[in-house]
Motif scaffolding. Structure first.
Motif, mmCIF file in Angstrom:
data_model
loop_
_atom_site.group_PDB
_atom_site.id
_atom_site.type_symbol
_atom_site.label_atom_id
_atom_site.label_comp_id
_atom_site.label_asym_id
_atom_site.label_seq_id
_atom_site.Cartn_x
_atom_site.Cartn_y
_atom_site.Cartn_z
ATOM 1 N N MET A 65 19.102 -49.544 -6.914
ATOM 2 C CA MET A 65 17.845 -50.350 -7.727
ATOM 3 C C MET A 65 18.392 -49.988 -9.303
ATOM 4 O O MET A 65 17.911 -50.564 -9.928
ATOM 5 C CB MET A 65 16.493 -50.094 -7.161
ATOM 6 C CG MET A 65 16.079 -50.321 -5.975
ATOM 7 S SD MET A 65 15.505 -51.979 -5.964
ATOM 8 C CE MET A 65 13.759 -51.581 -6.575
ATOM 9 N N THR A 66 18.609 -48.738 -9.461
ATOM 10 C CA THR A 66 18.849 -48.476 -10.857
ATOM 11 C C THR A 66 19.819 -49.337 -11.335
ATOM 12 O O THR A 66 20.000 -49.849 -12.453
ATOM 13 C CB THR A 66 19.468 -46.924 -10.772
ATOM 14 O OG1 THR A 66 18.368 -46.263 -10.398
ATOM 15 C CG2 THR A 66 19.865 -46.420 -12.415
ATOM 16 N N SER A 67 20.985 -49.862 -10.541
ATOM 17 C CA SER A 67 22.006 -50.548 -11.141
ATOM 18 C C SER A 67 21.403 -51.996 -11.112
ATOM 19 O O SER A 67 21.772 -52.756 -12.177
ATOM 20 C CB SER A 67 23.061 -50.752 -9.930
ATOM 21 O OG SER A 67 24.097 -51.716 -10.405
ATOM 22 N N ASN A 109 25.803 -57.681 -8.504
ATOM 23 C CA ASN A 109 24.908 -57.932 -9.478
ATOM 24 C C ASN A 109 25.895 -58.956 -10.632
ATOM 25 O O ASN A 109 25.335 -59.770 -11.160
ATOM 26 C CB ASN A 109 24.736 -56.576 -10.426
ATOM 27 C CG ASN A 109 23.869 -55.562 -9.900
ATOM 28 O OD1 ASN A 109 23.615 -54.586 -10.097
ATOM 29 N ND2 ASN A 109 22.856 -55.901 -8.708
ATOM 30 N N PHE A 110 27.087 -58.710 -10.701
ATOM 31 C CA PHE A 110 27.951 -59.529 -11.523
ATOM 32 C C PHE A 110 28.140 -60.961 -10.734
ATOM 33 O O PHE A 110 28.044 -62.003 -11.425
ATOM 34 C CB PHE A 110 29.218 -58.908 -11.626
ATOM 35 C CG PHE A 110 29.355 -57.561 -12.648
ATOM 36 C CD1 PHE A 110 27.869 -57.148 -12.880
ATOM 37 C CD2 PHE A 110 30.369 -57.339 -13.361
ATOM 38 C CE1 PHE A 110 27.913 -55.864 -14.143
ATOM 39 C CE2 PHE A 110 30.446 -56.387 -14.209
ATOM 40 C CZ PHE A 110 29.367 -55.483 -14.461
ATOM 41 N N THR A 111 28.126 -61.156 -9.599
ATOM 42 C CA THR A 111 28.113 -62.143 -8.961
ATOM 43 C C THR A 111 27.071 -63.186 -9.022
ATOM 44 O O THR A 111 27.045 -64.295 -9.357
ATOM 45 C CB THR A 111 28.431 -62.239 -7.389
ATOM 46 O OG1 THR A 111 29.786 -61.242 -6.977
ATOM 47 C CG2 THR A 111 28.392 -63.504 -6.396
ATOM 48 N N ASN A 112 25.757 -62.327 -9.003
ATOM 49 C CA ASN A 112 24.433 -63.139 -8.990
ATOM 50 C C ASN A 112 24.243 -63.426 -10.517
ATOM 51 O O ASN A 112 23.773 -64.641 -11.003
ATOM 52 C CB ASN A 112 23.434 -62.263 -8.743
ATOM 53 C CG ASN A 112 23.269 -62.163 -7.176
ATOM 54 O OD1 ASN A 112 23.679 -62.959 -6.338
ATOM 55 N ND2 ASN A 112 23.216 -60.986 -6.645
ATOM 56 N N CYS A 142 19.644 -57.634 -12.857
ATOM 57 C CA CYS A 142 20.089 -58.663 -11.429
ATOM 58 C C CYS A 142 18.715 -59.154 -10.915
ATOM 59 O O CYS A 142 18.074 -58.272 -10.043
ATOM 60 C CB CYS A 142 20.800 -57.933 -10.488
ATOM 61 S SG CYS A 142 21.378 -58.843 -9.290
ATOM 62 N N HIS A 143 18.232 -60.106 -11.118
ATOM 63 C CA HIS A 143 16.835 -60.513 -10.537
ATOM 64 C C HIS A 143 17.083 -60.786 -8.962
ATOM 65 O O HIS A 143 16.049 -60.308 -8.219
ATOM 66 C CB HIS A 143 16.461 -62.049 -11.034
ATOM 67 C CG HIS A 143 17.493 -63.369 -10.601
ATOM 68 N ND1 HIS A 143 18.740 -63.316 -11.095
ATOM 69 C CD2 HIS A 143 17.154 -64.114 -9.757
ATOM 70 C CE1 HIS A 143 19.243 -64.297 -10.341
ATOM 71 N NE2 HIS A 143 18.363 -64.515 -9.499
ATOM 72 N N CYS A 181 28.037 -46.405 -4.217
ATOM 73 C CA CYS A 181 26.757 -47.254 -4.462
ATOM 74 C C CYS A 181 27.005 -48.163 -5.541
ATOM 75 O O CYS A 181 26.520 -49.307 -5.531
ATOM 76 C CB CYS A 181 25.452 -46.473 -4.288
ATOM 77 S SG CYS A 181 25.230 -45.527 -2.773
ATOM 78 N N LEU A 182 27.188 -47.815 -6.603
ATOM 79 C CA LEU A 182 27.201 -48.571 -7.792
ATOM 80 C C LEU A 182 28.526 -49.411 -8.011
ATOM 81 O O LEU A 182 28.065 -50.751 -8.199
ATOM 82 C CB LEU A 182 27.536 -47.514 -8.991
ATOM 83 C CG LEU A 182 26.421 -46.634 -9.434
ATOM 84 C CD1 LEU A 182 26.781 -45.737 -10.597
ATOM 85 C CD2 LEU A 182 25.256 -47.519 -9.650
ATOM 86 N N SER A 183 29.692 -49.171 -7.134
ATOM 87 C CA SER A 183 30.757 -50.137 -6.916
ATOM 88 C C SER A 183 30.173 -51.518 -6.197
ATOM 89 O O SER A 183 30.415 -52.535 -6.733
ATOM 90 C CB SER A 183 31.888 -49.690 -6.165
ATOM 91 O OG SER A 183 32.401 -48.435 -7.085
ATOM 92 N N THR A 184 29.361 -51.027 -5.149
ATOM 93 C CA THR A 184 28.568 -52.179 -4.272
ATOM 94 C C THR A 184 27.884 -52.948 -5.137
ATOM 95 O O THR A 184 27.961 -54.182 -4.941
ATOM 96 C CB THR A 184 27.940 -51.501 -3.194
ATOM 97 O OG1 THR A 184 28.627 -50.596 -2.412
ATOM 98 C CG2 THR A 184 27.409 -52.619 -2.328
#
Length: 161
Positions: free
Chosen positions: A45-47, A137-140, A53-54, A129-132
């Motif tokens: 959620m922090t990421s 996030n970037f895909t969206n 990322c909506h 977790c951040l890598s995931t």
């Protein structure tokens, strides 16, 4: 997990490598790290907040609700605000600093994370977790992924810049 195929997975399926990478990373983050399920979600959620990322914010708000995470934690993460629990706040701050500084957080940030009761292994688990989340996030962001109908009650818009 949700009983439907999320739109994110439909988009990732355009690239079998991207879909496999995300699915593998997500499974590792949620099943193999030494972080609790709620701690994993705090990092994610922090990421989501940091990367604006909506889609993931709605999805992970739903996941945290399914995990029966306290509502005050979910609300604080959706608003980018501190968590009342000092250990969980140290986790959120460490994840945020890793994102903001692109990993170059320095010994002070790592030592604060360790002093809160986390381990060096868990510092690396935060990176899993951040890598995931960077991948999703970037895909969206690229795809302007539509929030799935079941997640719409958890819809979120990033704060104005």
């Amino acid at each position: 997990m949700f009983g439907f195929v999320p739109n994110l997975h439909k988009i990732l399926a355009e690239s079998p490598a991207a879909h496999e990478a995300y699915s593998t990373l997500y499974k590792l983050a949620t099943e193999k790290t030494s972080l609790t399920p709620v701690e994993v979600q705090i990092v994610m959620m922090t990421s989501n907040y940091h990367n604006r990322c909506h889609y993931c914010m709605a999805g992970h708000s739903m996941i945290m609700t399914m995990l029966k995470a306290p509502q005050d934690i979910i609300t604080a993460l959706r608003e980018g605000k501190p968590l009342a629990d000092t250990k969980l706040e140290a986790l959120r701050v460490f994840a945020r600093k890793l994102l903001e500084e692109r990993g170059h957080v320095g010994d002070e940030a790592l030592n604060a994370f360790l002093a809160a009761g986390y381990t060096k292994a868990q510092a690396l688990d935060v990176l899993v977790c951040l890598s995931t989340k960077v991948l999703s996030n970037f895909t969206n962001a690229l795809a302007h992924t539509e929030v799935d109908a079941p997640m719409k009650p958890m819809a979120w818009a990033p704060p104005a810049v």
